[in-house]
Design an enzyme around this catalytic site. Structure first.
Site, PDB file in Angstrom:
ATOM      1  CD1 TRP A  35       0.486   0.218   3.334  1.00 13.69           C
ATOM      2  CD2 TRP A  35      -0.260  -1.849   2.919  1.00 13.69           C
ATOM      3  NE1 TRP A  35       0.960  -0.599   4.322  1.00 13.69           N
ATOM      4  CE2 TRP A  35       0.511  -1.875   4.106  1.00 13.69           C
ATOM      5  CE3 TRP A  35      -0.839  -3.037   2.457  1.00 13.69           C
ATOM      6  CZ2 TRP A  35       0.714  -3.051   4.830  1.00 13.69           C
ATOM      7  CZ3 TRP A  35      -0.633  -4.195   3.189  1.00 13.69           C
ATOM      8  CH2 TRP A  35       0.122  -4.195   4.362  1.00 13.69           C
ATOM      9  NE  ARG A  36       5.225   2.183   4.248  1.00 19.43           N
ATOM     10  CZ  ARG A  36       6.146   1.929   5.161  1.00 19.43           C
ATOM     11  NH1 ARG A  36       7.370   1.606   4.803  1.00 19.43           N
ATOM     12  NH2 ARG A  36       5.851   2.024   6.439  1.00 19.43           N
ATOM     13  CD  GLU A  52      -2.927   3.755   7.775  1.00 21.71           C
ATOM     14  OE1 GLU A  52      -3.082   3.212   8.890  1.00 21.71           O
ATOM     15  OE2 GLU A  52      -1.806   4.017   7.302  1.00 21.71           O
ATOM     16  CE1 TYR A 135      -1.936   5.373  12.864  1.00 27.39           C
ATOM     17  CE2 TYR A 135      -3.783   4.227  11.851  1.00 27.39           C
ATOM     18  CZ  TYR A 135      -2.439   4.539  11.877  1.00 27.39           C
ATOM     19  OH  TYR A 135      -1.616   4.043  10.923  1.00 27.39           O
ATOM     20  CG  ASP A 153       1.035   3.326  15.200  1.00 30.67           C
ATOM     21  OD1 ASP A 153       1.897   4.082  15.692  1.00 30.67           O
ATOM     22  OD2 ASP A 153       1.323   2.414  14.418  1.00 30.67           O
TER      23      ASP A 153
END
Length: 365
Positions: A35-36, A52, A135, A153
DNA sequence: GACCCGTGGTA
DNA sequence: TTACCAAGGGT
């Protein structure tokens, strides 16, 4: 006259943690995760959002295949918003914390209906969406929109608690840790910094046996100076986990179909599919036969399904009845053939139960 | 703040 | 085997 401290032999004041040191470390050691975005590029807000939500209280290794499957099936927020909730729950089955799946779907709809299909960039606006708490709002704002935000977190809490040797136990210390965390923020690269804190916590500043020798912040770390970094963060004692008992009714039709129903839309395993059962009680004083979906020659299997939930353990005895192919499903129930199991939203505990509907279903393994 | 809400891996 | 742990949120 008391002796004054001699400045020449005074201990050096530990330097404040330098955000630049962590970012430099991140540039060389960041993890490559599905997911980056490629280095230097901003990630699609929908992908940040999806990852997330999935990563809430869930490990990277567990999330990865679910993330890939969701992204392939619902590549953007409109596609997810248009999907039936049942399909989202089915795709989420096995990930746990199923309110996340319901809120994920509700959030996608809200983004489409209230924001024209574009995720808002402000923390406050993100916070107003279902399933997005402090968050996640900060994480999306920082990572997807490069806003100045601190997604604190468990990793951040551990790193900060050690850097400043915070002795107050969690969860009460949470407010103090957040204030300290805000002092660490850099002047730019908020998305990278947020993920750098997570990578540091996941690979260096780990809960047990932190690799302080490799840490870019070893010098300013108060917990390391005290000689026991693993003692932080201090945590309050947890309550014991009780055990509940119940009986599950495995009705198997001659063609292999199993009797199934859907759970109430909210609460434990809300909206998920299940094999009918008695209520799950701590005393186990319920009379099983009263709760059977229909009268039949139920046979107690010599098998117990055990499963551990977040706040209780479960022991399910299994009663089985083999019924004719033309048996009717009672109101609120349905027959599901083994070939349809994957399309159902069976949580892990129910996959364990269904493993006893052999030989038509082999179970979670 | 306290409690509810899953699951699988690790020491 | 028990206990702890993982990119928390809702009520």
């Amino acid at each position: 006259m008391p002796a004054a401290a001699n400045p020449a032999v005074a201990k050096p004041v530990p330097a404040l943690p330098d955000p630049g040191a962590l970012l430099a470390w991140y540039d060389r050691h960041q993890r490559r995760l599905p997911w980056r975005a490629p280095s230097g590029l901003r990630q699609d807000p929908y992908r940040v959002f999806l990852s997330e939500i999935m990563l809430q209280q869930t490990t990277v290794v567990t999330v990865a295949p679910y993330y890939d499957a969701f992204l392939r099936r619902w590549p953007d927020v409109e596609a997810l918003a248009d999907a039936p909730l049942e399909e989202v729950l089915s795709a989420w089955a096995g990930l746990g914390y199923y309110a996340r799946a319901r809120n994920l779907h509700a959030c996608a709809k809200a983004v489409c209906e209230r924001h024209g299909g574009q995720f808002p960039a402000d923390e406050e606006a993100l916070l107003a969406l279902p399933g997005i708490g402090p968050y996640t709002a900060a994480a999306i704002a920082a990572i997807a929109f490069e806003r100045r935000a601190a997604p604190v977190d468990g990793n951040w809490e551990r790193v900060v608690a050690r850097l400043f040797a915070v002795a107050d136990p969690l969860p009460k210390a949470r407010a103090k840790l957040r204030v300290l965390a805000l002092t660490l923020l850099p002047r730019a690269r908020y998305g990278d910094f947020a993920q750098a804190m997570m990578d540091l916590g996941a690979t260096i500043c780990t809960p047990r046996k932190p690799a302080c020798a490799l840490c870019p912040w070893q010098s300013p770390c108060a917990a390391r100076a005290l000689g026991a970094p693993e003692r932080y963060p201090v945590k309050a004692a947890k309550a014991a986990r009780p055990t509940r008992q119940g009986v599950a009714f495995l009705a198997v039709r001659a063609d292999g179909a199993v009797l199934v129903r859907s759970r109430p839309p909210k609460g434990l395993l809300g909206g998920m599919s299940e094999v009918p059962s008695t209520p799950w009680e701590t005393g186990g004083s319920v009379h099983p036969a009263i709760h059977a979906p229909f009268s039949a020659s139920w046979t107690a299997l010599n098998a117990t399904v055990t499963h551990v939930f977040s706040h209780f353990a479960l022991e399910l005895q299994l009663w089985r009845a083999d019924v004719p192919a033309d048996a009717r499903a009672p109101a609120g129930h349905r027959w599901v053939l083994p070939g349809g199991f994957d399309a159902e939203a069976f949580p892990s505990v129910m996959r364990k139960v269904l493993a006893h509907a052999q030989p038509f279903f082999t179970g979670p393994e």
